[in-house]
Design a protein around this motif. Structure first.
Motif, PDB file in Angstrom:
ATOM      1  N   UNK A  32       4.316  26.167 -12.981  1.00 42.30           N
ATOM      2  CA  UNK A  32       5.228  25.383 -12.147  1.00 42.30           C
ATOM      3  C   UNK A  32       4.470  24.297 -11.391  1.00 42.30           C
ATOM      4  N   UNK A  33       3.258  24.620 -10.953  1.00 37.03           N
ATOM      5  CA  UNK A  33       2.432  23.623 -10.259  1.00 37.03           C
ATOM      6  C   UNK A  33       2.140  22.434 -11.166  1.00 37.03           C
ATOM      7  N   UNK A  34       1.848  22.704 -12.432  1.00 40.75           N
ATOM      8  CA  UNK A  34       1.593  21.620 -13.384  1.00 40.75           C
ATOM      9  C   UNK A  34       2.839  20.760 -13.582  1.00 40.75           C
ATOM     10  N   UNK A  35       3.993  21.392 -13.645  1.00 39.86           N
ATOM     11  CA  UNK A  35       5.235  20.643 -13.839  1.00 39.86           C
ATOM     12  C   UNK A  35       5.554  19.748 -12.647  1.00 39.86           C
ATOM     13  N   UNK A  36       5.371  20.253 -11.435  1.00 37.32           N
ATOM     14  CA  UNK A  36       5.719  19.456 -10.260  1.00 37.32           C
ATOM     15  C   UNK A  36       4.730  18.315 -10.056  1.00 37.32           C
ATOM     16  N   UNK A  37       3.505  18.470 -10.565  1.00 40.03           N
ATOM     17  CA  UNK A  37       2.498  17.416 -10.410  1.00 40.03           C
ATOM     18  C   UNK A  37       2.505  16.413 -11.559  1.00 40.03           C
ATOM     19  N   UNK A  38       3.300  16.660 -12.595  1.00 37.08           N
ATOM     20  CA  UNK A  38       3.413  15.706 -13.700  1.00 37.08           C
ATOM     21  C   UNK A  38       4.240  14.507 -13.238  1.00 37.08           C
ATOM     22  N   UNK A  39       3.662  13.322 -13.287  1.00 37.34           N
ATOM     23  CA  UNK A  39       4.332  12.103 -12.811  1.00 37.34           C
ATOM     24  C   UNK A  39       4.832  12.279 -11.374  1.00 37.34           C
ATOM     25  N   UNK A  40       4.004  12.929 -10.552  1.00 37.36           N
ATOM     26  CA  UNK A  40       4.424  13.308  -9.209  1.00 37.36           C
ATOM     27  C   UNK A  40       4.813  12.113  -8.356  1.00 37.36           C
ATOM     28  N   UNK A  41       4.182  10.969  -8.585  1.00 42.77           N
ATOM     29  CA  UNK A  41       4.459   9.793  -7.758  1.00 42.77           C
ATOM     30  C   UNK A  41       5.292   8.738  -8.469  1.00 42.77           C
ATOM     31  N   UNK A  42       5.815   9.090  -9.649  1.00 46.06           N
ATOM     32  CA  UNK A  42       6.709   8.176 -10.353  1.00 46.06           C
ATOM     33  C   UNK A  42       6.028   7.002 -11.023  1.00 46.06           C
ATOM     34  N   UNK A  43       4.733   7.145 -11.321  1.00 48.12           N
ATOM     35  CA  UNK A  43       4.037   6.044 -11.990  1.00 48.12           C
ATOM     36  C   UNK A  43       4.632   5.744 -13.362  1.00 48.12           C
ATOM     37  N   UNK A  44       5.209   6.767 -13.994  1.00 45.72           N
ATOM     38  CA  UNK A  44       5.781   6.599 -15.335  1.00 45.72           C
ATOM     39  C   UNK A  44       7.311   6.597 -15.311  1.00 45.72           C
ATOM     40  N   UNK A  45       7.877   6.143 -14.211  1.00 47.98           N
ATOM     41  CA  UNK A  45       9.330   6.091 -14.102  1.00 47.98           C
ATOM     42  C   UNK A  45       9.890   7.286 -13.340  1.00 47.98           C
ATOM     43  N   UNK A  46      11.194   7.346 -13.241  1.00 40.18           N
ATOM     44  CA  UNK A  46      11.858   8.371 -12.432  1.00 40.18           C
ATOM     45  C   UNK A  46      12.164   9.629 -13.228  1.00 40.18           C
ATOM     46  N   UNK A  47      11.199  10.094 -13.997  1.00 35.54           N
ATOM     47  CA  UNK A  47      11.382  11.315 -14.779  1.00 35.54           C
ATOM     48  C   UNK A  47      10.397  12.370 -14.311  1.00 35.54           C
ATOM     49  N   UNK A  48      10.674  13.613 -14.677  1.00 35.47           N
ATOM     50  CA  UNK A  48       9.820  14.715 -14.259  1.00 35.47           C
ATOM     51  C   UNK A  48      10.393  15.419 -13.046  1.00 35.47           C
ATOM     52  N   UNK A  49       9.891  16.598 -12.791  1.00 34.04           N
ATOM     53  CA  UNK A  49      10.445  17.463 -11.753  1.00 34.04           C
ATOM     54  C   UNK A  49      10.411  16.820 -10.369  1.00 34.04           C
ATOM     55  N   UNK A  50       9.305  16.214  -9.998  1.00 35.24           N
ATOM     56  CA  UNK A  50       9.185  15.621  -8.671  1.00 35.24           C
ATOM     57  C   UNK A  50      10.208  14.521  -8.455  1.00 35.24           C
ATOM     58  N   UNK A  51      10.229  13.535  -9.342  1.00 39.04           N
ATOM     59  CA  UNK A  51      11.124  12.389  -9.172  1.00 39.04           C
ATOM     60  C   UNK A  51      12.598  12.790  -9.307  1.00 39.04           C
ATOM     61  N   UNK A  52      12.891  13.660 -10.257  1.00 37.70           N
ATOM     62  CA  UNK A  52      14.285  14.047 -10.479  1.00 37.70           C
ATOM     63  C   UNK A  52      14.810  14.915  -9.337  1.00 37.70           C
ATOM     64  N   UNK A  53      13.921  15.654  -8.671  1.00 38.91           N
ATOM     65  CA  UNK A  53      14.340  16.476  -7.526  1.00 38.91           C
ATOM     66  C   UNK A  53      14.853  15.602  -6.390  1.00 38.91           C
ATOM     67  N   UNK A  54      14.179  14.459  -6.162  1.00 39.12           N
ATOM     68  CA  UNK A  54      14.639  13.548  -5.106  1.00 39.12           C
ATOM     69  C   UNK A  54      16.047  13.060  -5.390  1.00 39.12           C
ATOM     70  N   UNK A  55      16.284  12.658  -6.613  1.00 38.93           N
ATOM     71  CA  UNK A  55      17.607  12.139  -6.959  1.00 38.93           C
ATOM     72  C   UNK A  55      18.661  13.241  -6.885  1.00 38.93           C
TER      73      UNK A  55
END
Length: 447
Positions: A32-55
């Motif tokens: 789960x830690x790896x998933x939340x840190x993948x594209x954590x800051x949205x460098x590759x767009x608004x995809x991934x657990x971190x960015x999608x959680x905000x939306x």
């Protein structure tokens, strides 16, 4: 090295900080830690657990019919709790104010969020959550937490297990849009059910840890400040609708009407948050950056912006900044500063109780409605005095680092009695719509 000429959230970033906090506090797996840190800051767009959680959070908590339904569920729960405050055969009752609010605000909030199968209906889960909340700092520091935060870890395990059973039973299917959005986001990003439940403990932190203390301080100041209760009551009474239903007197308050027509209560709410908030905006510097042409911020350093420093700055708020001033946010009191004036014209951006910018608290509208509902119904129905004889402000030395509002170190025992002339009848609280928002942040203002 980048010269910073405008606000760049990707360079002074919050998501990496939040991800570290969530992983440590929620105790999720390495996967789960790896998933939340993948594209954590949205460098590759608004995809991934971190960015999608905000939306998922923003869309659920923005003004909409779905948010209106969440608010109505919450407000109805608050009204029912107040109905049962004094037994029919009694004239008054004694309660520990902080404990009573914590239990009933928790019930109202979680019923509205998690729906009919709300796992927090089990009082042992509620107790476990607040047991966990009380040791978040020790868990976050991470120095021998099995010893220093043993009770907190046990409480977290109890809550996450209850949430896992809730999701396994499909409880989120009949829950609010917030619970559904969060679950669907995590499931879509292929989190294991156990980790979904653990991260949802963090979701419970978000909806509970600031609302309860905000309601506590709001009631404390309304009832303890000389003359304020009578002034607030005049405005609340003026918007209370009275009718007769089958021979029973019914008094009703609509929170939408209150937000439009009770400016003093709104001012007290904002001043309470200014006076008692301790939130700190934290950012990670993602690359060497020059701020304002002169300040070098090195990569991987941290920037902290404590709201309390801003809220206690006399150059922003005037010479009475250390005082609780219930009229501070009234438009009629916004006077230009001169040599003899203690109060300054407010800069809306100086009010940081809900953060600001891209990390502005998405739950501010839901939380504001809840605190206003609790306070308005208390004011309408009940008198309240401390059993010790006088109101004494509790210390706040042990406030939880995860919270944005100070928590009292000690409770206040109060005697609550029905307001004279309001002993009989029924009382209801409603919400006309969620489109009428309370502009508690500069970003909400339209004028």
């Amino acid at each position: 090295m980048k010269m910073l000429s405008q606000k760049i959230p990707k360079i002074l970033a919050f998501p990496p900080i939040e991800a570290k906090f969530a992983v440590r506090v929620c105790g999720v797996s390495t996967a789960a830690e790896k998933l939340v840190n993948a594209n954590v800051n949205g460098e590759d767009g608004d995809t991934g657990l971190s960015m999608e959680s905000y939306e998922a959070m923003r869309s659920a908590l923005s003004p909409s019919p779905e948010l209106a339904e969440m608010n109505r569920q919450m407000i109805e729960n608050i009204a029912r709790s107040l109905d049962g405050l004094i037994a029919p055969a009694q004239q008054s009752t004694k309660i520990d104010l902080w404990n009573w609010l914590r239990r009933h605000v928790t019930a109202a909030t979680t019923n509205a969020v998690y729906g009919p199968q709300n796992p927090f209906k089990d009082e042992s889960v509620v107790d476990a959550f607040w047991q966990f909340e009380g040791q978040i700092m020790a868990i976050l520091v991470g120095v021998l937490p099995s010893i220093t935060a043993r009770r907190g870890l046990a409480g977290r395990a109890r809550v996450s297990k209850a949430l896992e059973q809730y999701f396994k039973a499909g409880g989120h299917g009949t829950a609010s849009i917030l619970a559904r959005n969060r679950y669907e986001c995590m499931a879509r990003n292929k989190l294991a059910l156990e980790d979904i439940a653990k991260f949802e403990v963090g979701g419970a932190i978000a909806v509970l840890v600031n609302t309860v203390p905000a309601a506590f301080w709001m009631l404390f100041f309304v009832y303890s400040t000389p003359g304020l209760l009578d002034e607030v009551r005049r405005q609340v009474d003026a918007i209370t609708v009275t009718n007769n239903s089958d021979g029973v007197l019914v008094r009703s308050i609509d929170i939408t009407t209150l937000k439009r027509n009770c400016p003093l209560l709104i001012s007290v709410f904002q001043e309470t948050l200014r006076y008692r908030s301790v939130s700190t905006s934290v950012r990670q510097v993602m690359e060497d950056t020059v701020l304002d042409g002169q300040w070098l911020l090195k990569k991987d350093s941290m920037i902290q912006m404590p709201s309390r420093i801003i809220h206690r700055d006399s150059s922003l708020w005037g010479t009475d900044v250390e005082e609780f001033n219930p009229q501070r946010f009234l438009k009629s009191s916004e006077v230009k500063s001169s040599g003899s004036n203690s109060r300054k014209r407010r800069n809306p951006a100086a009010f940081r109780a809900f953060g600001g910018g891209t990390t502005l608290c998405p739950g501010r509208h839901f939380a504001s409605n809840e605190v206003l509902a609790v306070t308005a119904m208390f004011v309408l129905r009940y008198d309240m005095v401390p059993t010790a004889g006088e109101w004494v402000m509790p210390s706040t030395e042990n406030t939880n680092i995860a919270g944005g509002v100070m928590e009292p170190d000690t409770d206040i025992e109060v005697e609550v009695s029905a307001r004279k002339g309001f002993e009989q009848g029924r009382f209801t609280c409603s919400l006309e719509d969620s489109d009428t928002i309370l502009a508690v942040a500069a970003e909400d203002r339209t004028e």
